[in-house]
Write a protein that holds these residues in place. Structure first.
Motif, short mmCIF file in Angstrom:
data_model
loop_
_atom_site.label_atom_id
_atom_site.label_comp_id
_atom_site.label_asym_id
_atom_site.label_seq_id
_atom_site.Cartn_x
_atom_site.Cartn_y
_atom_site.Cartn_z
N GLU A 54 -118.94 9.18 70.95
CA GLU A 54 -119.82 9.69 69.91
C GLU A 54 -119.00 10.26 68.75
N LYS A 55 -119.63 10.40 67.62
CA LYS A 55 -119.00 10.97 66.42
C LYS A 55 -119.98 11.96 65.78
N GLN A 56 -119.44 12.75 64.90
CA GLN A 56 -120.20 13.69 64.08
C GLN A 56 -121.13 14.57 64.91
N ASP A 57 -122.38 14.70 64.48
CA ASP A 57 -123.27 15.66 65.15
C ASP A 57 -123.79 15.19 66.50
N ARG A 58 -123.25 14.07 67.01
CA ARG A 58 -123.63 13.59 68.34
C ARG A 58 -122.53 13.78 69.38
N LEU A 59 -121.48 14.52 69.04
CA LEU A 59 -120.38 14.74 69.99
C LEU A 59 -120.86 15.38 71.29
N TRP A 60 -121.91 16.16 71.25
CA TRP A 60 -122.45 16.82 72.44
C TRP A 60 -122.86 15.83 73.51
N ASN A 61 -123.09 14.57 73.15
CA ASN A 61 -123.60 13.57 74.08
C ASN A 61 -122.50 12.87 74.87
N GLY A 62 -121.26 13.33 74.76
CA GLY A 62 -120.15 12.81 75.53
C GLY A 62 -119.33 13.97 76.06
N ASP A 63 -118.22 13.68 76.73
CA ASP A 63 -117.34 14.74 77.21
C ASP A 63 -116.86 15.54 76.02
N SER A 64 -117.24 16.81 75.97
CA SER A 64 -116.89 17.64 74.82
C SER A 64 -116.97 19.11 75.17
N LEU A 65 -116.33 19.90 74.33
CA LEU A 65 -116.40 21.34 74.41
C LEU A 65 -117.04 21.81 73.12
N GLU A 66 -118.10 22.59 73.23
CA GLU A 66 -118.73 23.19 72.06
C GLU A 66 -118.38 24.68 72.05
N VAL A 67 -118.07 25.19 70.88
CA VAL A 67 -117.79 26.61 70.72
C VAL A 67 -118.66 27.12 69.58
N ALA A 68 -119.43 28.16 69.87
CA ALA A 68 -120.25 28.81 68.85
C ALA A 68 -119.69 30.22 68.68
N ILE B 76 -115.70 19.74 70.11
CA ILE B 76 -114.38 19.15 70.27
C ILE B 76 -114.53 17.99 71.23
N SER B 77 -114.27 16.78 70.75
CA SER B 77 -114.37 15.60 71.60
C SER B 77 -113.19 15.61 72.57
N ASN C 196 -111.39 13.45 74.14
CA ASN C 196 -111.03 12.03 74.12
C ASN C 196 -109.54 11.94 73.86
N ARG C 197 -108.79 11.38 74.80
CA ARG C 197 -107.33 11.32 74.65
C ARG C 197 -106.87 10.42 73.50
N GLU C 198 -107.66 9.42 73.17
CA GLU C 198 -107.23 8.46 72.15
C GLU C 198 -107.10 9.09 70.78
N LYS C 199 -108.12 9.85 70.36
CA LYS C 199 -108.07 10.50 69.05
C LYS C 199 -108.88 11.80 69.12
N PRO C 200 -108.18 12.92 68.96
CA PRO C 200 -108.92 14.18 68.92
C PRO C 200 -109.91 14.17 67.75
N TYR C 201 -111.05 14.79 67.98
CA TYR C 201 -112.09 14.79 66.96
C TYR C 201 -112.81 16.13 67.05
N VAL D 89 -119.43 34.98 70.80
CA VAL D 89 -118.90 33.64 71.04
C VAL D 89 -119.60 33.03 72.26
N ASN D 90 -119.61 31.71 72.29
CA ASN D 90 -120.08 31.00 73.48
C ASN D 90 -119.29 29.71 73.63
N PHE D 91 -119.07 29.32 74.88
CA PHE D 91 -118.36 28.09 75.21
C PHE D 91 -119.28 27.22 76.05
N VAL D 92 -119.36 25.95 75.69
CA VAL D 92 -120.25 25.03 76.40
C VAL D 92 -119.49 23.74 76.68
N LEU D 93 -119.47 23.35 77.93
CA LEU D 93 -118.80 22.12 78.34
C LEU D 93 -119.84 21.06 78.62
#
Length: 141
Positions: A7-21, A44-45, A47-52, A101-105
């Motif tokens: 995923e990219k942009q505002d859809r990063l939550w739909n894959g392996d990601s870390l969200e920080v608020a 934060i995606s 993804n080992r190929e390209k951090p996003y 702060v909040n952390f979401v995996l």
């Protein structure tokens, strides 16, 4: 299967990601129930190929971010560095400051998110800062 996020942009939550608020403003009301100026949510995606890194409030990718993800015996360590000026915030974090702060995996072993693990609050964390936790800013030696 870790590190799956196409995923990219505002859809990063739909894959392996870390969200920080977060909000670094020490006078921000911790009981506010909606996002205000100074509140940020980034993804934060993992993804080992390209951090996003994506920021919803800026509606853009943070291209100056640096990301390192390393496997351990019990899981993974994710380190991210985001230059403060990339967030365009007038508030600067200071040692000794208590912040909200909040952390979401987000975990997605297939095509869509299958699990969301929150440090504090509930699935409405992205719009309700009153469910976030607290952290103290400290200088590293």
């Amino acid at each position: 299967h870790p590190f799956i996020n196409k995923e990219k942009q505002d859809r990063l939550w739909n894959g392996d990601s870390l969200e920080v608020a977060f909000n670094f403003d020490p006078v921000a009301d911790p009981e506010r129930t909606q996002m205000e100026e100074g509140d940020f949510q980034i993804a934060i995606s993992l993804n080992r190929e390209k951090p996003y890194v994506w920021c919803w409030q800026l509606n853009k990718e943070i291209t100056k971010a640096a990301l390192a993800v390393s496997p351990t015996e019990k899981g993974y360590i994710c380190e991210v560095r985001i230059p403060w000026d990339a967030l365009k915030s007038s508030v600067k974090p200071r040692p000794g400051t208590r912040i909200t702060v909040n952390f979401v995996l987000n975990d997605a072993d297939g095509h869509d998110r299958e699990c969301q693990m929150l440090w504090a609050g509930d699935k409405g964390f992205y719009k309700d800062p009153s469910v976030w936790g607290f952290a103290d800013i400290e200088l590293l030696p």
